[in-house]
Design a protein around this motif. Structure first.
Motif, PDB file in Angstrom:
ATOM      1  N   LYS A 184       0.826  -1.204   0.000  1.00  9.72           N
ATOM      2  CA  LYS A 184       0.000   0.000   0.000  1.00  9.72           C
ATOM      3  C   LYS A 184       0.861   1.255   0.000  1.00  9.72           C
ATOM      4  O   LYS A 184       1.734   1.419   0.840  1.00  9.72           O
ATOM      5  CB  LYS A 184      -0.899   0.037   1.238  1.00  9.72           C
ATOM      6  CG  LYS A 184      -2.065  -0.897   1.170  1.00  9.72           C
ATOM      7  CD  LYS A 184      -2.959  -0.661   2.359  1.00  9.72           C
ATOM      8  CE  LYS A 184      -4.200  -1.496   2.289  1.00  9.72           C
ATOM      9  NZ  LYS A 184      -5.089  -1.212   3.408  1.00  9.72           N
ATOM     10  N   CYS A 185       0.561   2.145  -0.918  1.00 12.49           N
ATOM     11  CA  CYS A 185       1.233   3.437  -0.970  1.00 12.49           C
ATOM     12  C   CYS A 185       0.852   4.233   0.277  1.00 12.49           C
ATOM     13  O   CYS A 185      -0.303   4.219   0.703  1.00 12.49           O
ATOM     14  CB  CYS A 185       0.812   4.196  -2.228  1.00 12.49           C
ATOM     15  SG  CYS A 185       1.576   5.820  -2.378  1.00 12.49           S
ATOM     16  N   HIS A 238       0.632   7.327   0.495  1.00  6.95           N
ATOM     17  CA  HIS A 238      -0.071   8.557   0.129  1.00  6.95           C
ATOM     18  C   HIS A 238      -1.580   8.364   0.250  1.00  6.95           C
ATOM     19  O   HIS A 238      -2.214   8.980   1.097  1.00  6.95           O
ATOM     20  CB  HIS A 238       0.318   8.982  -1.297  1.00  6.95           C
ATOM     21  CG  HIS A 238      -0.380  10.196  -1.789  1.00  6.95           C
ATOM     22  ND1 HIS A 238      -1.049  10.222  -2.991  1.00  6.95           N
ATOM     23  CD2 HIS A 238      -0.532  11.426  -1.254  1.00  6.95           C
ATOM     24  CE1 HIS A 238      -1.581  11.430  -3.168  1.00  6.95           C
ATOM     25  NE2 HIS A 238      -1.278  12.178  -2.128  1.00  6.95           N
ATOM     26  N   LEU A 239      -2.150   7.464  -0.570  1.00  9.77           N
ATOM     27  CA  LEU A 239      -3.595   7.246  -0.540  1.00  9.77           C
ATOM     28  C   LEU A 239      -3.982   5.765  -0.469  1.00  9.77           C
ATOM     29  O   LEU A 239      -5.152   5.436  -0.609  1.00  9.77           O
ATOM     30  CB  LEU A 239      -4.262   7.887  -1.760  1.00  9.77           C
ATOM     31  CG  LEU A 239      -4.245   9.412  -1.801  1.00  9.77           C
ATOM     32  CD1 LEU A 239      -4.863   9.923  -3.090  1.00  9.77           C
ATOM     33  CD2 LEU A 239      -4.992   9.993  -0.603  1.00  9.77           C
ATOM     34  N   GLY A 240      -3.019   4.877  -0.306  1.00  9.68           N
ATOM     35  CA  GLY A 240      -3.332   3.462  -0.123  1.00  9.68           C
ATOM     36  C   GLY A 240      -3.485   2.657  -1.395  1.00  9.68           C
ATOM     37  O   GLY A 240      -3.983   1.531  -1.351  1.00  9.68           O
ATOM     38  N   CYS A 241      -3.067   3.175  -2.521  1.00  9.80           N
ATOM     39  CA  CYS A 241      -3.130   2.416  -3.777  1.00  9.80           C
ATOM     40  C   CYS A 241      -2.126   1.256  -3.715  1.00  9.80           C
ATOM     41  O   CYS A 241      -1.122   1.333  -3.023  1.00  9.80           O
ATOM     42  CB  CYS A 241      -2.776   3.311  -4.963  1.00  9.80           C
ATOM     43  SG  CYS A 241      -3.868   4.726  -5.151  1.00  9.80           S
ATOM     44  N   VAL A 294       6.463   1.940  -8.195  1.00 11.80           N
ATOM     45  CA  VAL A 294       5.849   3.147  -8.741  1.00 11.80           C
ATOM     46  C   VAL A 294       4.342   3.057  -8.531  1.00 11.80           C
ATOM     47  O   VAL A 294       3.689   2.131  -8.991  1.00 11.80           O
ATOM     48  CB  VAL A 294       6.165   3.323 -10.239  1.00 11.80           C
ATOM     49  CG1 VAL A 294       5.499   4.580 -10.780  1.00 11.80           C
ATOM     50  CG2 VAL A 294       7.656   3.371 -10.466  1.00 11.80           C
ATOM     51  N   CYS A 295       3.799   4.051  -7.845  1.00 10.70           N
ATOM     52  CA  CYS A 295       2.361   4.103  -7.578  1.00 10.70           C
ATOM     53  C   CYS A 295       1.634   4.548  -8.840  1.00 10.70           C
ATOM     54  O   CYS A 295       1.935   5.612  -9.385  1.00 10.70           O
ATOM     55  CB  CYS A 295       2.059   5.055  -6.426  1.00 10.70           C
ATOM     56  SG  CYS A 295       0.305   5.153  -6.032  1.00 10.70           S
ATOM     57  N   PRO A 341       4.223  12.298  -4.176  1.00 14.09           N
ATOM     58  CA  PRO A 341       3.674  12.921  -2.988  1.00 14.09           C
ATOM     59  C   PRO A 341       3.607  12.029  -1.743  1.00 14.09           C
ATOM     60  O   PRO A 341       3.111  12.490  -0.717  1.00 14.09           O
ATOM     61  CB  PRO A 341       2.270  13.326  -3.421  1.00 14.09           C
ATOM     62  CG  PRO A 341       1.874  12.305  -4.409  1.00 14.09           C
ATOM     63  CD  PRO A 341       3.149  11.951  -5.126  1.00 14.09           C
ATOM     64  N   ALA A 342       4.046  10.792  -1.798  1.00 10.34           N
ATOM     65  CA  ALA A 342       4.000   9.934  -0.609  1.00 10.34           C
ATOM     66  C   ALA A 342       4.760  10.615   0.529  1.00 10.34           C
ATOM     67  O   ALA A 342       5.897  11.063   0.343  1.00 10.34           O
ATOM     68  CB  ALA A 342       4.606   8.577  -0.905  1.00 10.34           C
TER      69      ALA A 342
END
Length: 181
Positions: free
Chosen positions: A98-99, A101-104, A116-117, A134-135
């Protein structure tokens, strides 16, 4: 007029019986709704079932033998939803997919040698450090243990980190260490 009165009385009785039936129906439906609400509330407050406890015990995943992972490589584990990263110096890190930043879900791109997200283009190196925002912080990690040359990962609870520290990396014991100590 008496005939007219008797007709009116019959109509009023019919209206009253219909009205009382509908009142009783709404009251019964209200009781059913109240019973359902109480059942849901009790189910929510009841402690976790044995299956949930069993899942926690199954959170430890045996990844494989130490020698089956080459240095400077990343292996994806679908079952545990993590990546096992073997650093160039031979150490292991289990990284969350999970990223931060937003959990992708963040895939490993071997050609670029980084994660790479796909959502907002955050990038992470093989140790999970942020290479491109932006993470806000590195990828979360899971506890890694090495027992009898077998790599095990505890996926029960991710460990949030604000920065990479060398103490997060787990190294296998060398053959000379096992013989002497």
């Amino acid at each position: 007029m008496s005939k007219k009165q008797s007709v009116n009385e019959a109509v009023n009785q019919k209206d009253n019986s219909r009205r009382s039936f509908l009142t009783k129906l709404w009251f019964a439906l209200g009781l059913v709704a109240l019973a359902e609400f109480i059942a849901v509330a009790l189910a929510f407050l009841r402690p976790a079932k044995r299956a949930a406890r069993r899942e926690k015990a199954e959170a430890i995943i045996t990844a494989g033998e130490v020698d089956s992972f080459s240095p400077d490589s990343v292996t994806a584990f679908v079952r545990g939803r993590f990546y096992l990263s073997r650093l160039a110096d031979g150490g292991f890190l289990a990284l969350s997919r999970k990223c931060t930043h937003l959990g992708c879900t963040v895939p490993w791109v071997a050609a670029e040698n980084k994660f790479v997200c796909p959502c907002h283009a955050s990038a992470f190196d093989i140790a999970g450090n942020v290479v491109s925002p932006p993470a806000p912080r590195p990828l979360d990690i899971y506890a890694v243990t090495i027992e009898n040359e077998m790599v095990k990962v505890d996926t029960g609870k991710p460990i949030k980190r604000s920065e990479f520290k060398s103490g997060q990396v787990v190294y296998p014991k060398k053959n000379s260490d096992r013989l002497t100590g």
